[in-house]
Design a protein around this motif. Structure first.
Motif, PDB file in Angstrom:
ATOM      1  N   UNK A 108       0.835  -1.204   0.000  1.00  0.00           N
ATOM      2  CA  UNK A 108       0.000   0.000   0.000  1.00  0.00           C
ATOM      3  C   UNK A 108       0.866   1.248   0.000  1.00  0.00           C
ATOM      4  N   UNK A 109       1.929   1.228   0.787  1.00  0.00           N
ATOM      5  CA  UNK A 109       2.839   2.374   0.815  1.00  0.00           C
ATOM      6  C   UNK A 109       3.530   2.549  -0.542  1.00  0.00           C
ATOM      7  N   UNK A 110       3.950   1.443  -1.151  1.00  0.00           N
ATOM      8  CA  UNK A 110       4.592   1.519  -2.457  1.00  0.00           C
ATOM      9  C   UNK A 110       3.656   2.134  -3.489  1.00  0.00           C
ATOM     10  N   UNK A 111       2.386   1.727  -3.475  1.00  0.00           N
ATOM     11  CA  UNK A 111       1.424   2.269  -4.432  1.00  0.00           C
ATOM     12  C   UNK A 111       1.128   3.738  -4.152  1.00  0.00           C
ATOM     13  N   UNK A 112       1.027   4.104  -2.869  1.00  0.00           N
ATOM     14  CA  UNK A 112       0.802   5.503  -2.520  1.00  0.00           C
ATOM     15  C   UNK A 112       1.960   6.370  -3.015  1.00  0.00           C
ATOM     16  N   UNK A 113       3.185   5.930  -2.773  1.00  0.00           N
ATOM     17  CA  UNK A 113       4.348   6.692  -3.213  1.00  0.00           C
ATOM     18  C   UNK A 113       4.430   6.738  -4.744  1.00  0.00           C
ATOM     19  N   UNK A 114       4.076   5.636  -5.404  1.00  0.00           N
ATOM     20  CA  UNK A 114       4.076   5.627  -6.863  1.00  0.00           C
ATOM     21  C   UNK A 114       3.091   6.657  -7.415  1.00  0.00           C
ATOM     22  N   UNK A 115       1.939   6.783  -6.754  1.00  0.00           N
ATOM     23  CA  UNK A 115       0.945   7.779  -7.172  1.00  0.00           C
ATOM     24  C   UNK A 115       1.442   9.199  -6.915  1.00  0.00           C
ATOM     25  N   UNK A 116       1.975   9.431  -5.730  1.00  0.00           N
ATOM     26  CA  UNK A 116       2.378  10.784  -5.346  1.00  0.00           C
ATOM     27  C   UNK A 116       3.612  11.255  -6.099  1.00  0.00           C
ATOM     28  N   UNK A 117       4.507  10.337  -6.402  1.00  0.00           N
ATOM     29  CA  UNK A 117       5.793  10.715  -7.002  1.00  0.00           C
ATOM     30  C   UNK A 117       5.890  10.384  -8.491  1.00  0.00           C
ATOM     31  N   UNK A 118       4.800   9.934  -9.099  1.00  0.00           N
ATOM     32  CA  UNK A 118       4.761   9.633 -10.542  1.00  0.00           C
ATOM     33  C   UNK A 118       5.884   8.693 -10.956  1.00  0.00           C
ATOM     34  N   UNK A 119       6.138   7.687 -10.122  1.00  0.00           N
ATOM     35  CA  UNK A 119       7.280   6.800 -10.342  1.00  0.00           C
ATOM     36  C   UNK A 119       7.207   6.095 -11.702  1.00  0.00           C
ATOM     37  N   UNK A 120       6.066   5.529 -12.000  1.00  0.00           N
ATOM     38  CA  UNK A 120       5.938   4.750 -13.235  1.00  0.00           C
ATOM     39  C   UNK A 120       6.020   5.652 -14.458  1.00  0.00           C
ATOM     40  N   UNK A 121       5.331   6.785 -14.403  1.00  0.00           N
ATOM     41  CA  UNK A 121       5.313   7.689 -15.551  1.00  0.00           C
ATOM     42  C   UNK A 121       6.699   8.283 -15.828  1.00  0.00           C
ATOM     43  N   UNK A 122       7.410   8.683 -14.776  1.00  0.00           N
ATOM     44  CA  UNK A 122       8.727   9.273 -14.964  1.00  0.00           C
ATOM     45  C   UNK A 122       9.734   8.245 -15.474  1.00  0.00           C
ATOM     46  N   UNK A 123       9.586   7.002 -15.003  1.00  0.00           N
ATOM     47  CA  UNK A 123      10.453   5.942 -15.510  1.00  0.00           C
ATOM     48  C   UNK A 123      10.248   5.764 -17.016  1.00  0.00           C
ATOM     49  N   UNK A 124       8.978   5.747 -17.434  1.00  0.00           N
ATOM     50  CA  UNK A 124       8.686   5.588 -18.865  1.00  0.00           C
ATOM     51  C   UNK A 124       9.225   6.767 -19.673  1.00  0.00           C
ATOM     52  N   UNK A 125       9.091   7.980 -19.152  1.00  0.00           N
ATOM     53  CA  UNK A 125       9.602   9.168 -19.836  1.00  0.00           C
ATOM     54  C   UNK A 125      11.123   9.131 -19.963  1.00  0.00           C
ATOM     55  N   UNK A 128      12.241   6.859 -22.579  1.00  0.00           N
ATOM     56  CA  UNK A 128      11.964   7.398 -23.914  1.00  0.00           C
ATOM     57  C   UNK A 128      12.880   8.570 -24.253  1.00  0.00           C
ATOM     58  N   UNK A 129      13.828   8.878 -23.350  1.00  0.00           N
ATOM     59  CA  UNK A 129      14.815   9.909 -23.641  1.00  0.00           C
ATOM     60  C   UNK A 129      14.511  11.291 -23.117  1.00  0.00           C
ATOM     61  N   UNK A 130      13.496  11.422 -22.273  1.00  0.00           N
ATOM     62  CA  UNK A 130      13.103  12.738 -21.757  1.00  0.00           C
ATOM     63  C   UNK A 130      13.772  13.025 -20.403  1.00  0.00           C
ATOM     64  N   UNK A 131      13.862  14.305 -20.077  1.00  0.00           N
ATOM     65  CA  UNK A 131      14.413  14.757 -18.793  1.00  0.00           C
ATOM     66  C   UNK A 131      13.485  15.857 -18.282  1.00  0.00           C
ATOM     67  N   UNK A 132      12.539  15.495 -17.390  1.00  0.00           N
ATOM     68  CA  UNK A 132      11.435  16.389 -17.021  1.00  0.00           C
ATOM     69  C   UNK A 132      11.686  17.202 -15.753  1.00  0.00           C
ATOM     70  N   UNK A 133      12.937  17.377 -15.382  1.00  0.00           N
ATOM     71  CA  UNK A 133      13.249  18.079 -14.140  1.00  0.00           C
ATOM     72  C   UNK A 133      12.653  19.495 -14.089  1.00  0.00           C
ATOM     73  N   UNK A 134      12.647  20.182 -15.198  1.00  0.00           N
ATOM     74  CA  UNK A 134      12.188  21.572 -15.205  1.00  0.00           C
ATOM     75  C   UNK A 134      10.671  21.709 -15.195  1.00  0.00           C
ATOM     76  N   UNK A 135       9.959  20.633 -15.512  1.00  0.00           N
ATOM     77  CA  UNK A 135       8.506  20.752 -15.687  1.00  0.00           C
ATOM     78  C   UNK A 135       7.684  19.913 -14.721  1.00  0.00           C
ATOM     79  N   UNK A 136       8.293  18.917 -14.098  1.00  0.00           N
ATOM     80  CA  UNK A 136       7.506  18.003 -13.267  1.00  0.00           C
ATOM     81  C   UNK A 136       7.520  18.413 -11.802  1.00  0.00           C
ATOM     82  N   UNK A 137       6.358  18.333 -11.164  1.00  0.00           N
ATOM     83  CA  UNK A 137       6.266  18.540  -9.720  1.00  0.00           C
ATOM     84  C   UNK A 137       5.488  17.376  -9.107  1.00  0.00           C
ATOM     85  N   UNK A 138       6.118  16.686  -8.156  1.00  0.00           N
ATOM     86  CA  UNK A 138       5.459  15.584  -7.456  1.00  0.00           C
ATOM     87  C   UNK A 138       4.650  16.123  -6.279  1.00  0.00           C
ATOM     88  N   UNK A 139       3.897  15.242  -5.655  1.00  0.00           N
ATOM     89  CA  UNK A 139       3.121  15.578  -4.461  1.00  0.00           C
ATOM     90  C   UNK A 139       3.937  15.221  -3.224  1.00  0.00           C
TER      91      UNK A 139
END
Length: 310
Positions: A108-125, A128-139
């Motif tokens: 449950x904690x892993x899923x909560x953190x994955x939701x709050x920190x966009x773990x899966x989406x950022x890994x996929x990005x 795919x060669x992206x670097x979203x440091x300037x645009x992404x904000x986690x919870x």
């Protein structure tokens, strides 16, 4: 001399559990037993006990085993067992309560953190060669409010983790007592209204089936996160999908589903803000041993009492 047969609705059982069951003949039903398989197996072996790992145990299975005295769950959830049918036949139902509490709370904690920190989406990005440091904000979870529905062994363990992260913990469970001071007990409407994230830890009953639905999701704060490591039937999946697509639910982390195993294609598969895991919250090496031991001890408690009183 055999002490009787035990049917396990799975393909294996921890060696530590088998050691407790010496003297019994243990028969395995396989990885995905269907009702007709279990009926045939019970007719053939007439077990005194069933250890339930997978599949459902309706009255028809019980009727195929006249010697059956106890149905012991390899875990804490007994919704796959027809308890009314068992009660009517004088068969005891036991659960290995708390045996997988650490494992499920961690999931449950892993899923909560994955939701709050966009773990899966950022890994996929990243891949795919992206670097979203300037645009992404986690919870940031520190200072946020988590609402827990169900405060048994798993819910309370998860509550302790959330408190350690600086979250305000609300909890709803009409059966819970002697709660730690960091859990504020509230009614269910307060959970929907005041939580930034909600995590489900209650058993599935006729009364709470579909409790997360269009009405209750609309009552939540916009951008709420939902975690479900309990039972899929607690959630109206169509309503959740619409809420995620509209942004009412920012993200959902799900480990259980209305129909299992999930078959492809499924509407959730195309939603990057729904994080999926295949009901493995309680599946760790330690939990496997603990659940097997708990199930074995529970059925021995029943059978020994009956033997002594006979």
């Amino acid at each position: 001399m055999s002490r009787g047969t035990i049917v396990v609705t799975g393909a294996d059982l921890a060696p530590q559990a088998l050691a407790l069951l010496q003297g019994f003949e243990v028969v395995y039903a396989g990885k995905a037993p269907q009702e007709e398989d279990l009926v045939a197996l019970c007719r053939k072996h007439d077990p005194v006990a069933i250890i339930v790992r997978y599949g459902k145990i309706p009255g028809a299975v019980m009727d195929a085993a006249p010697s059956l005295r106890v149905i012991s769950k390899h875990g804490s959830g007994t919704d796959t067992i027809d308890q009314d049918a068992a009660r009517a036949r004088g068969i005891q139902v036991r659960a290995a309560v708390g045996a997988n509490a650490a494992a499920v709370a961690e999931q449950a904690l892993a899923l909560l953190l994955a939701c709050a920190k966009s773990v899966v989406q950022l890994d996929a990005r990243m891949r795919a060669g992206h670097w979203d440091k300037a645009t992404h904000k986690s919870v940031e979870l520190n200072g946020r409010t988590i609402g827990l529905v169900g405060l048994g062994a798993i819910g309370q363990r998860f509550a302790r983790m959330c408190d350690a992260m600086g979250m305000t913990v609300l909890g709803h469970d009409p059966f819970a007592s002697s709660l730690p001071t960091y859990i504020r007990s509230v009614d269910i409407d307060t959970i929907w209204r005041e939580s930034d994230a909600i995590s489900l830890h209650c058993p599935l009953t006729a009364e709470n089936r579909g409790m997360v639905n269009a009405r209750t999701l609309q009552a939540c704060r916009r951008g709420v996160m939902l975690v479900n490591t309990a039972r899929g039937g607690l959630v109206d999946e169509g309503a959740l999908l619409e809420a995620v697509r509209s942004g009412q639910v920012a993200a959902a982390g799900l480990d259980s589903f209305a129909v299992e195993p999930m078959t492809a294609p499924h509407p959730f598969h195309g939603e990057p803000n729904i994080i999926l895991s295949p009901h493995i919250g309680g599946v760790t090496g330690d939990a496997y041993v603990n659940m097997g031991l708990g199930a074995a001890r529970n059925l021995l408690d029943v059978l020994q009492v009956e033997t002594q009183s006979a």
